[in-house]
Design an enzyme around this catalytic site. Structure first.
Site, PDB file in Angstrom:
ATOM      1  N   LYS A   1      22.230 -63.792  33.481  1.00 39.89           N
ATOM      2  CA  LYS A   1      21.643 -63.261  32.534  1.00 39.89           C
ATOM      3  C   LYS A   1      20.640 -64.163  32.074  1.00 39.89           C
ATOM      4  O   LYS A   1      19.803 -64.074  33.296  1.00 39.89           O
ATOM      5  CB  LYS A   1      22.360 -64.415  31.436  1.00 39.89           C
TER       6      LYS A   1
ATOM      7  N   ASN B   1      26.300 -61.781  37.616  1.00 42.30           N
ATOM      8  CA  ASN B   1      25.266 -61.580  36.057  1.00 42.30           C
ATOM      9  C   ASN B   1      24.735 -62.881  36.012  1.00 42.30           C
ATOM     10  O   ASN B   1      25.561 -63.373  35.588  1.00 42.30           O
ATOM     11  CB  ASN B   1      25.918 -61.085  34.832  1.00 42.30           C
TER      12      ASN B   1
ATOM     13  N   SER C   1      35.148 -65.222  32.103  1.00 41.30           N
ATOM     14  CA  SER C   1      35.417 -65.815  32.846  1.00 41.30           C
ATOM     15  C   SER C   1      35.901 -66.168  34.394  1.00 41.30           C
ATOM     16  O   SER C   1      36.925 -66.849  33.696  1.00 41.30           O
ATOM     17  CB  SER C   1      35.842 -66.857  31.595  1.00 41.30           C
TER      18      SER C   1
ATOM     19  N   GLU D   1      26.186 -58.593  25.329  1.00 37.22           N
ATOM     20  CA  GLU D   1      25.279 -59.294  24.984  1.00 37.22           C
ATOM     21  C   GLU D   1      24.462 -57.677  24.690  1.00 37.22           C
ATOM     22  O   GLU D   1      23.946 -58.447  22.993  1.00 37.22           O
ATOM     23  CB  GLU D   1      24.798 -60.698  25.912  1.00 37.22           C
TER      24      GLU D   1
ATOM     25  N   GLU E   1      34.817 -55.766  30.920  1.00 39.96           N
ATOM     26  CA  GLU E   1      35.017 -57.912  30.385  1.00 39.96           C
ATOM     27  C   GLU E   1      34.549 -57.257  28.484  1.00 39.96           C
ATOM     28  O   GLU E   1      34.086 -57.228  28.264  1.00 39.96           O
ATOM     29  CB  GLU E   1      33.175 -57.882  30.351  1.00 39.96           C
TER      30      GLU E   1
HETATM   31  P1  13P Z   1      31.171 -65.607  31.882  1.00 39.44           P
HETATM   32  O1  13P Z   1      31.178 -65.312  33.947  1.00 39.44           O
HETATM   33  O2  13P Z   1      30.244 -66.559  32.330  1.00 39.44           O
HETATM   34  O3  13P Z   1      32.491 -65.192  31.165  1.00 39.44           O
HETATM   35  O4  13P Z   1      30.564 -64.011  32.168  1.00 39.44           O
HETATM   36  C1  13P Z   1      31.035 -62.999  32.079  1.00 39.44           C
HETATM   37  C2  13P Z   1      29.501 -61.670  32.100  1.00 39.44           C
HETATM   38  O5  13P Z   1      29.256 -61.299  30.606  1.00 39.44           O
HETATM   39  C3  13P Z   1      29.718 -61.020  33.119  1.00 39.44           C
HETATM   40  O6  13P Z   1      28.231 -60.256  33.196  1.00 39.44           O
END
Ligand code: 13P
Length: 249
Positions: free
Chosen positions: A11, A9, A213, A97, A167
């Site tokens: 983002k 992802n 993470s 998010e 998550e």
């Molecule tokens: P990180 O791997 O940066 O913690 O993000 C996880 C995430 O939100 C994947 O959708």
């Protein structure tokens, strides 16, 4: 046997040129398809160009969200049909998010899941508790509520087309990963809940990904858990080498 899935992802990261260069390098790394299904989720603006770069490869593409309606007066929004046309096979729905920063409710997430299925996209449905909820011992209650409301009115056949991503909000972008045992406990809880609601067959086929993470250093231990069928990777999916390492484990 569930085929493990590793999804990246991105983002709100990567311009079109960077996204295409990444897709080309990823594709070259998997000229021989890996045992795991690989999905990347670029931002909207890069979807079409990335789809072209991935055409004919084993790598699939997801969008990061969609609107619940097919079309209409919804300024700034994108429909499932548009995402399909841009080359997406999957779409992330209900990411934390989106829930916390953009006010997505369980009800709207449920409508988005249904819109995704109608458009022929496989949803990656995200759920997870906050730190406060975990510390208050509310994780099972929160997860159950998100499952119940998010999957409202979906059939066992619909569930067969979904991927669930657990998550924990406290592990996203914080460098704090759930331990493999902590994650496994929640994944087991999710699978058992699905089995009770939709039957054992649906539960046994369901891919449940862990996100929060995930890095090349911790992916193997997480993926070794019996109910962890893959990973939804944020930060570590932005660099081809680290993403390839996560996939390779
Ligand atoms: P990180 O791997 O940066 O913690 O993000 C996880 C995430 O939100 C994947 O959708």
């Amino acid at each position: 046997m569930i085929q493990p899935v590793i999804a990246g992802n991105w983002k709100m990261n990567k311009h079109i040129g960077e996204a295409v260069a990444f897709a080309r390098r990823l594709r070259a790394a998997f000229a021989t398809p890996p045992a795991r299904e690989v999905i990347i989720a670029p931002p909207f603006t890069a979807l079409h160009a990335v789809a072209e770069a991935l055409r004919g490869s084993c790598i699939r593409m997801a969008a990061q969200t969609l609107h619940e309606a097919e079309k209409g007066a919804f300024t700034g929004e994108i429909s499932g049909g548009m995402l399909r046309e841009a080359g997406c096979t999957h779409v992330i729905v209900g990411h934390s998010e989106r829930r916390t920063l953009f006010g997505e409710s369980d009800g709207s997430i449920n409508r988005k899941l249904r819109a995704a299925l109608i458009a022929g996209l496989q949803p990656i449905f995200c759920i997870g508790e906050s730190l406060r909820q975990r510390e208050a011992g509310e994780t099972p209650k929160v997860i159950e509520g998100q499952l119940k409301e998010g999957l409202n009115n979906l059939t066992a056949d619909d569930i067969g087309l979904c991927i669930i991503a657990y998550e924990p909000v406290w592990a996203i972008g914080t460098g704090k990963t759930a331990s493999p045992e902590q994650a496994q406990e929640v994944h087991r809880f999710i699978r058992e809940w699905i089995a009770r609601q939709y039957g054992g067959a649906a539960a046994e086929r369901l891919a449940i990904l862990y996100g929060g993470s995930v890095t090349p250093a911790n992916a193997a231990a997480l993926l070794a858990q019996p109910d962890i069928n893959g990973a939804l990777v944020g930060g570590a999916s932005l660099d081809v080498d680290s993403f390839v390492q996560v996939i390779g484990h």
